[in-house]
Design an enzyme around this catalytic site. Structure first.
Site, PDB file in Angstrom:
ATOM      1  N   SER A 156       0.831  -1.201   0.000  1.00 18.99           N
ATOM      2  CA  SER A 156       0.000   0.000   0.000  1.00 18.99           C
ATOM      3  C   SER A 156       0.873   1.261   0.000  1.00 18.99           C
ATOM      4  O   SER A 156       1.661   1.455  -0.906  1.00 18.99           O
ATOM      5  CB  SER A 156      -0.967  -0.046   1.186  1.00 18.99           C
ATOM      6  N   ASP A 181      -0.681  -4.844  -3.502  1.00 19.01           N
ATOM      7  CA  ASP A 181      -2.036  -4.292  -3.464  1.00 19.01           C
ATOM      8  C   ASP A 181      -2.091  -2.769  -3.461  1.00 19.01           C
ATOM      9  O   ASP A 181      -2.769  -2.165  -2.624  1.00 19.01           O
ATOM     10  CB  ASP A 181      -2.813  -4.852  -2.265  1.00 19.01           C
ATOM     11  N   HIS A 349      -7.134  -6.395   1.976  1.00 20.49           N
ATOM     12  CA  HIS A 349      -6.094  -5.481   1.503  1.00 20.49           C
ATOM     13  C   HIS A 349      -4.730  -5.840   2.080  1.00 20.49           C
ATOM     14  O   HIS A 349      -3.708  -5.732   1.400  1.00 20.49           O
ATOM     15  CB  HIS A 349      -6.473  -4.055   1.893  1.00 20.49           C
TER      16      HIS A 349
END
EC number: 3.1.1.89
Length: 386
Positions: A156, A181, A349
């Site tokens: 991220s 991700d 996530h």
């Protein structure tokens, strides 16, 4: 899936829901309990997963800063792990144990500035440029002028910082780059509703166990094993609270001060302090970083990220929780074979926490495929189709 669900973390890709009773393949067995059995939400020490911990002192434009790193392994390339916004190096704990058992490598998991146990002079500056420089400074402080081969792996926000670090040539011995991700298009779309998500989170927790339980039941981390070590790096004791007894005495001190007010009237500010302290007494844990206050940096983390990623002249890996939508630049780049991509379904996530074994397998295969590392323990590569 709602926009809010997509924005639960900066840079999140939409993903399929987990199977009932499952938190991803690894966590399924851990999460499914027999009748009458209670899940254990107690925190677990970093030392169960990492071999050592070190505070690395670096000198930069603002003076001396101290960065916390957790390490494992003694041979092979260094995998420098960068966590997502609000998380810490401890989010890589279970992954570390998994990758070390598959390939010969060294792990350095870094608490980025204002996160975890890292202490910096200017904690307000979370710009991509500053955080990328931090990574370079830490590498220089740890290894001097001759750093070992290094692969940057980021989740991220950490994935964005890894790309900025690579694109700025701040790690001279860089072997490879992995983003987990984070896709520019989805991240930019999600920013609009990020504040709503942050407002919807609990502001405080009664205990570490309570925070760990929330993280699992809310879906932030679907793997209980990882949550038990990871959440310790996300929350801290409220300032001024040392123990239940200590918090009580602080509250009583405020009340006594009000009673001695010469004007005899209760101050609004003092009432607010009393209310705040009562909250802290009952809920003594809060988030280590107020992500809402970092909003001005969000755009800089992600804008132009896809082209920056594609421009890095090193082998690249993109691991995603779902492939509902790649942005245009990455779609073209993937069709042209500019990077390797693998989709890990049934994950949230926090892919590396939800499915640490699958992520370790993908990274180990990538390392062996490019002859960056040697397999150990009889690990067999499984080359993905993408």
């Amino acid at each position: 899936m709602s926009t809010l669900e997509k924005s639960m973390h900066l840079g999140r890709l939409p993903s399929r829901p987990p199977l009932p009773g499952s938190g991803g393949s690894e966590s399924g067995a851990k999460m499914r309990m027999g009748p009458g059995r209670k899940r254990d939400f107690s925190p677990v020490s970093w030392s169960q997963y990492f071999e050592s911990m070190e505070d690395v002192e670096v000198e930069n434009e603002t003076g001396k800063d101290t960065f916390r790193v957790y390490k494992s392994g003694s041979e092979g390339p260094v995998l420098l792990l960068l966590h997502g916004g609000g998380h810490s190096a401890l989010s890589w704990a279970v992954f570390t144990a998994a990758i070390i058992s598959r390939v010969q490598c060294r792990i350095v998991a870094l608490d980025l500035r204002s996160h975890g146990e890292t202490k910096v002079k200017n904690s307000e500056d979370l710009s991509a440029e500053t955080m990328a420089k931090d990574v370079g400074y830490v590498v220089e402080a740890m290894y001097g002028d001759l750093p070992p081969p290094i692969m940057l792996i980021g989740h991220s926000m950490g994935g964005a910082i890894a790309v900025h670090t690579a694109a700025s040539n701040l790690v001279p011995s860089l072997l490879g780059l992995c983003m987990i991700d984070v896709v520019e298009g989805t991240a930019m779309d999600a920013l609009n509703s990020m504040q709503n998500f942050l407002r919807g989170r609990p502001k405080t927790f009664k205990s570490l166990e309570n925070a760990i339980e929330w993280s699992v039941k809310s879906g932030q981390i679907r793997n209980l094993e990882s949550a038990r070590v990871s959440m310790v790096g996300q929350v801290k004791q409220c300032e001024g609270i040392t123990s239940p007894e200590g918090s009580k005495s602080i509250v009583e001190g405020i009340i006594e001060e009000e009673e001695e007010d010469e004007e005899g009237s209760e101050s609004v500010n003092k009432r607010k302090k009393e209310d705040d302290m009562e909250t802290k007494k009952d809920h003594p844990y809060t988030w280590r970083i107020e992500l809402a206050k970092t909003e001005k940096y969000w755009d800089g983390w992600f804008r132009g990220l896809s082209n920056l990623f594609l421009s890095c002249p090193i082998p690249k890996l993109l691991l995603l929780a779902g492939v509902d939508r790649l942005d245009k630049d990455l779609t073209i780049g993937q069709m042209q074979g500019k990077f390797q991509m693998q989709v890990l379904p049934q994950c949230g996530h926090a892919v590396h926490e939800d499915a640490p074994d699958k992520v370790a397998e993908a990274v180990a295969t990538f390392l062996i495929r490019h002859r960056f590392a040697e397999p150990i323990g009889g690990f067999q590569c499984v080359f993905p189709g993408c």
